[in-house]
Design a protein around this motif. Sequence first.
Motif, PDB file in Angstrom:
ATOM      1  N   VAL A  47      25.182  49.133  34.515  1.00 50.59           N
ATOM      2  CA  VAL A  47      25.922  48.347  33.522  1.00 50.59           C
ATOM      3  C   VAL A  47      25.167  47.053  33.253  1.00 50.59           C
ATOM      4  O   VAL A  47      24.797  46.332  34.188  1.00 50.59           O
ATOM      5  CB  VAL A  47      27.350  47.994  33.994  1.00 50.59           C
ATOM      6  N   LYS A  48      24.947  46.773  31.991  1.00 54.18           N
ATOM      7  CA  LYS A  48      24.296  45.515  31.614  1.00 54.18           C
ATOM      8  C   LYS A  48      25.354  44.581  31.034  1.00 54.18           C
ATOM      9  O   LYS A  48      26.086  44.951  30.117  1.00 54.18           O
ATOM     10  CB  LYS A  48      23.191  45.758  30.603  1.00 54.18           C
ATOM     11  N   TYR A  49      25.431  43.367  31.609  1.00 53.79           N
ATOM     12  CA  TYR A  49      26.407  42.376  31.170  1.00 53.79           C
ATOM     13  C   TYR A  49      25.702  41.240  30.439  1.00 53.79           C
ATOM     14  O   TYR A  49      24.642  40.771  30.871  1.00 53.79           O
ATOM     15  CB  TYR A  49      27.172  41.815  32.364  1.00 53.79           C
TER      16      TYR A  49
ATOM     17  N   TYR B 114      24.120  45.540  36.736  1.00 53.33           N
ATOM     18  CA  TYR B 114      24.741  46.175  37.902  1.00 53.33           C
ATOM     19  C   TYR B 114      24.146  47.567  38.063  1.00 53.33           C
ATOM     20  O   TYR B 114      24.151  48.373  37.122  1.00 53.33           O
ATOM     21  CB  TYR B 114      26.251  46.251  37.700  1.00 53.33           C
ATOM     22  N   ILE B 115      23.614  47.853  39.261  1.00 57.09           N
ATOM     23  CA  ILE B 115      22.889  49.101  39.499  1.00 57.09           C
ATOM     24  C   ILE B 115      23.473  49.816  40.721  1.00 57.09           C
ATOM     25  O   ILE B 115      23.160  49.465  41.864  1.00 57.09           O
ATOM     26  CB  ILE B 115      21.380  48.836  39.727  1.00 57.09           C
ATOM     27  N   PRO B 116      24.338  50.817  40.505  1.00 57.29           N
ATOM     28  CA  PRO B 116      24.856  51.593  41.632  1.00 57.29           C
ATOM     29  C   PRO B 116      23.875  52.702  42.011  1.00 57.29           C
ATOM     30  O   PRO B 116      23.253  53.322  41.136  1.00 57.29           O
ATOM     31  CB  PRO B 116      26.150  52.184  41.070  1.00 57.29           C
ATOM     32  N   ASP B 117      23.707  52.923  43.302  1.00 61.18           N
ATOM     33  CA  ASP B 117      22.768  53.953  43.757  1.00 61.18           C
ATOM     34  C   ASP B 117      23.220  54.463  45.121  1.00 61.18           C
ATOM     35  O   ASP B 117      22.903  53.861  46.146  1.00 61.18           O
ATOM     36  CB  ASP B 117      21.356  53.385  43.830  1.00 61.18           C
ATOM     37  N   GLU B 118      23.975  55.571  45.114  1.00 62.10           N
ATOM     38  CA  GLU B 118      24.535  56.154  46.328  1.00 62.10           C
ATOM     39  C   GLU B 118      25.347  55.102  47.101  1.00 62.10           C
ATOM     40  O   GLU B 118      26.340  54.609  46.595  1.00 62.10           O
ATOM     41  CB  GLU B 118      23.427  56.781  47.176  1.00 62.10           C
ATOM     42  N   ASP B 119      24.896  54.702  48.298  1.00 58.65           N
ATOM     43  CA  ASP B 119      25.688  53.753  49.085  1.00 58.65           C
ATOM     44  C   ASP B 119      25.318  52.295  48.812  1.00 58.65           C
ATOM     45  O   ASP B 119      25.784  51.387  49.496  1.00 58.65           O
ATOM     46  CB  ASP B 119      25.547  54.053  50.580  1.00 58.65           C
ATOM     47  N   ARG B 120      24.464  52.050  47.820  1.00 60.85           N
ATOM     48  CA  ARG B 120      24.076  50.689  47.460  1.00 60.85           C
ATOM     49  C   ARG B 120      24.635  50.337  46.085  1.00 60.85           C
ATOM     50  O   ARG B 120      24.765  51.196  45.217  1.00 60.85           O
ATOM     51  CB  ARG B 120      22.549  50.530  47.428  1.00 60.85           C
ATOM     52  N   ALA B 121      24.949  49.060  45.913  1.00 60.57           N
ATOM     53  CA  ALA B 121      25.362  48.547  44.614  1.00 60.57           C
ATOM     54  C   ALA B 121      24.700  47.188  44.447  1.00 60.57           C
ATOM     55  O   ALA B 121      25.074  46.220  45.106  1.00 60.57           O
ATOM     56  CB  ALA B 121      26.877  48.428  44.530  1.00 60.57           C
ATOM     57  N   THR B 122      23.692  47.130  43.603  1.00 63.01           N
ATOM     58  CA  THR B 122      22.858  45.938  43.453  1.00 63.01           C
ATOM     59  C   THR B 122      23.163  45.239  42.139  1.00 63.01           C
ATOM     60  O   THR B 122      23.368  45.892  41.113  1.00 63.01           O
ATOM     61  CB  THR B 122      21.363  46.327  43.484  1.00 63.01           C
ATOM     62  N   LEU B 123      23.184  43.921  42.178  1.00 59.32           N
ATOM     63  CA  LEU B 123      23.309  43.149  40.952  1.00 59.32           C
ATOM     64  C   LEU B 123      22.048  42.329  40.759  1.00 59.32           C
ATOM     65  O   LEU B 123      21.639  41.569  41.644  1.00 59.32           O
ATOM     66  CB  LEU B 123      24.517  42.208  41.001  1.00 59.32           C
ATOM     67  N   CYS B 124      21.433  42.494  39.600  1.00 59.20           N
ATOM     68  CA  CYS B 124      20.244  41.716  39.220  1.00 59.20           C
ATOM     69  C   CYS B 124      20.721  40.524  38.404  1.00 59.20           C
ATOM     70  O   CYS B 124      21.318  40.692  37.337  1.00 59.20           O
ATOM     71  CB  CYS B 124      19.300  42.603  38.412  1.00 59.20           C
ATOM     72  N   VAL B 125      20.485  39.305  38.909  1.00 58.67           N
ATOM     73  CA  VAL B 125      20.997  38.097  38.255  1.00 58.67           C
ATOM     74  C   VAL B 125      19.869  37.264  37.653  1.00 58.67           C
ATOM     75  O   VAL B 125      18.718  37.329  38.081  1.00 58.67           O
ATOM     76  CB  VAL B 125      21.820  37.230  39.231  1.00 58.67           C
ATOM     77  N   SER B 126      20.235  36.464  36.671  1.00 54.20           N
ATOM     78  CA  SER B 126      19.298  35.578  35.985  1.00 54.20           C
ATOM     79  C   SER B 126      19.402  34.165  36.558  1.00 54.20           C
ATOM     80  O   SER B 126      20.450  33.764  37.076  1.00 54.20           O
ATOM     81  CB  SER B 126      19.595  35.544  34.483  1.00 54.20           C
TER      82      SER B 126
END
Length: 349
Positions: free
Chosen positions: A81-83, A97-109
């Motif tokens: 998801v891109k916000y 927001y990048i979900p990947d199996e048991d990980r959920a990563t947020l890339c912030v600016s």
Amino acid sequence: MADVKIPLLGKTLSEIQGIVHGLGMPGFTAKQIVAWLYDKKVFSIDDMTNLSLKNRERLKENYEIGATAPIHEMRSVDGTVKYLFCTPEGDYIESVYIPDEDRATLCVSSQVGCKMNCKFCMTGKQGYTNSLTPTQILNQIYSIPERDKLTNIVFMGMGEPFDNLDAVLRSLEILTADYGYAWSPKRITVSTVGLRKGLERFLEESDCHLAVSLHSPFPAQRRELMPAEKAFSITEIIDILRHYDFSKQRRLSFEYIVFKGVNDSMLYAKELIKLLRGLDCRINLIRFHAIPNVDLEGTDMESMLAFRDYLTQHGVFATIRASRGEDIFAACGMLSTAKRQAEKNKETN
């Protein structure tokens, strides 16, 4: 026009203690306030129900939570998801927001735009507008629906984190402090092109993971891809990194975008091995996805695999980062650039 209130989001415990003292409130209310902010994550001072009504009213006179919802979102078929957020100044920033199996990563600016002007980066084409405050950095985490699912944060969005280091370090303090989010530093990675003063200070003041944008082991070519190489070369960066122990607390990685016919041959793999010899690190190989008006292409997966295998076989651990959100243009700067262009077109029509 209503008076502008000061956001509480992004304040450290010591800053909240100063506010509480200045308002004549009991000292213990500072810890109550940070608990409402960073543990319970409320959106209104009225929700801080263990503060007396009088103290809530007193606090509301000049302060607010300061959280603002994203103004737009794009959802990928793969769950990415891109916000898009709008700052009080009317500028646009992105988080992914990048979900990947048991990980959920947020890339912030960390900035609006960027001064680094890397050839392959859409954010760099925007130029630099402003640096984000700790409020605006943390709001990207605070105000998304998936905030309680997050397992990792990466500062790899718009901007150069070490060009806005005070705000980034303040955000990292709140994310890792017992009074704040209480995250392990091992859940957070900060990415940089390599700014000397920022790099040295980050290594001294933070235990979070470090990712360095590399993209070419040859300084002359890296300079063409990344103008920051002129001021602070990759060889200087690595010389500094050799003086730090990355074997226990923090992970050191190098980001390497692979461009077709530019940096994807075994010559580059061999040079990388020479350059990084003796460093406890990993290389993240990233396939380039085209952006407008840039004459670079992504290489094929066969070349990516051969490159990774050669590095790994010769003692440099390498991984291929899976491409995510391609259908929503998840690369940094694409959504905010489109929004800015749409507004320009609207003004001229």
